[in-house]
Design a protein around this motif. Sequence first.
Motif, short mmCIF file in Angstrom:
data_model
loop_
_atom_site.label_atom_id
_atom_site.label_comp_id
_atom_site.label_asym_id
_atom_site.label_seq_id
_atom_site.Cartn_x
_atom_site.Cartn_y
_atom_site.Cartn_z
N UNK A 13 0.84 -1.20 0.00
CA UNK A 13 0.00 0.00 0.00
C UNK A 13 0.88 1.25 0.00
N UNK A 14 1.96 1.21 0.76
CA UNK A 14 2.89 2.34 0.76
C UNK A 14 3.43 2.58 -0.63
N UNK A 15 3.78 1.51 -1.34
CA UNK A 15 4.31 1.65 -2.70
C UNK A 15 3.24 2.19 -3.64
N UNK A 16 1.98 1.72 -3.47
CA UNK A 16 0.90 2.20 -4.32
C UNK A 16 0.64 3.68 -4.08
N UNK A 17 0.61 4.07 -2.81
CA UNK A 17 0.40 5.48 -2.48
C UNK A 17 1.53 6.34 -3.05
N UNK A 18 2.75 5.84 -2.98
CA UNK A 18 3.89 6.58 -3.53
C UNK A 18 3.78 6.71 -5.05
N UNK A 52 -10.51 -5.97 5.62
CA UNK A 52 -9.85 -4.97 6.47
C UNK A 52 -9.41 -3.80 5.61
N UNK A 53 -10.29 -2.81 5.47
CA UNK A 53 -10.00 -1.68 4.58
C UNK A 53 -9.14 -0.62 5.25
N UNK A 54 -8.77 -0.83 6.53
CA UNK A 54 -7.93 0.16 7.21
C UNK A 54 -6.58 0.31 6.52
N UNK A 55 -6.15 -0.74 5.82
CA UNK A 55 -4.85 -0.68 5.12
C UNK A 55 -4.87 0.35 4.00
N UNK A 56 -6.04 0.74 3.54
CA UNK A 56 -6.14 1.63 2.38
C UNK A 56 -6.07 3.11 2.74
N UNK A 57 -5.89 3.45 4.01
CA UNK A 57 -5.88 4.85 4.41
C UNK A 57 -4.81 5.67 3.66
N UNK A 58 -3.55 5.18 3.52
CA UNK A 58 -2.58 5.98 2.76
C UNK A 58 -3.00 6.19 1.31
N UNK A 109 -6.12 6.45 0.29
CA UNK A 109 -7.20 7.45 0.31
C UNK A 109 -6.62 8.86 0.23
N UNK A 110 -5.57 9.10 1.00
CA UNK A 110 -4.94 10.42 1.00
C UNK A 110 -4.33 10.72 -0.37
N UNK A 111 -3.67 9.72 -0.97
CA UNK A 111 -3.07 9.91 -2.29
C UNK A 111 -4.12 10.16 -3.35
N UNK A 112 -5.25 9.44 -3.27
CA UNK A 112 -6.32 9.62 -4.24
C UNK A 112 -6.93 11.02 -4.12
N UNK A 121 -15.24 15.46 -10.23
CA UNK A 121 -13.84 15.03 -10.29
C UNK A 121 -13.70 13.66 -9.64
N UNK A 122 -14.38 13.48 -8.49
CA UNK A 122 -14.32 12.19 -7.83
C UNK A 122 -14.88 11.07 -8.70
#
Length: 207
Positions: free
Chosen positions: A74-79, A123-129, A131-134, A156-157
Motif C-alpha cells: 500500500x505504501x508503494x501504491x500510495x507513492x 480490512x479496509x484500514x490498510x487503504x488509508x494511505x 485514500x490520502x493519495x487519491x 472530479x471524484x
Amino acid sequence: MSIETQARPRRRRRSPEEARREALTEARTLLLSGGPDAVTLSAVAGRIGVTHANLIHHFGSAGGLQSALMGSMVHDLASAIQDAVERLRTDDGAPLEVVNAVFEAFSTGGAGRLAAWIVLSGDLSHLEPVRIAVQDLVKAIDTKIGNGDRLPPKAIGSAVLFIALTAFGEALIGPPLRDMLDQDEDASRNVVAQLLPGFLAKNSVSS
C-alpha cells in the motif's frame, strides 16, 4: 546431496531489518505468482533460508506477515499515485497523462492484485494511505484539466472512480481480455482518455 538440497538458499546471519525486508520481498513475489494463499510462513522461510520459527519471531503469525506485506505494498501504491500527481502538475500531456499515471500506479508492483486482496480480506484500514493519495490526485486533475472551471468535487471524484476502476480491471484481467477482443496493449487507457474530457465538460456545464 540431492539437487533439491543444493537449490535451497543457504542460511546466513541477518539483522532483524534485513530479515523483514527480504521476507516481504519474497512474500510479494509469492503473492504475484500464486495469490494470497501462496503467502505462508513456510513458503517465505524456504525462499530466504530461515526457519519457520524465525519468521514467527519477526511477524508473529502468517496473518502478521500478510498484514506487513499489505502495508508495504500500500505504501508503494500510495507513492506511485503521488508520483503521478507530481507528473500531472508539470506535464502537458493531459488527459492521457492523467490516465497513464493512474494505470501505472495500479500496475506497479502488483497493486491491482493487492487491492483485490485487501477488499476480500475485509480490512479496509490498510487503504488509508491510498485514500490520502487519491484525494491529492483529485486536486491535481481539477488543476490540470479543469480549464479554469471550478468543477464540482463530486464530478472530479466520479472521474477518478472511472479511471481507477478501469485501471483496476486492466491490472487483474486486462491482458487475456484484450487478447480475446484483439485489442492493443494501450486500448483500455486510450478509451478512458478519449471519454474523460467529454465527461468533465458535461459535468462542468450542468453544474
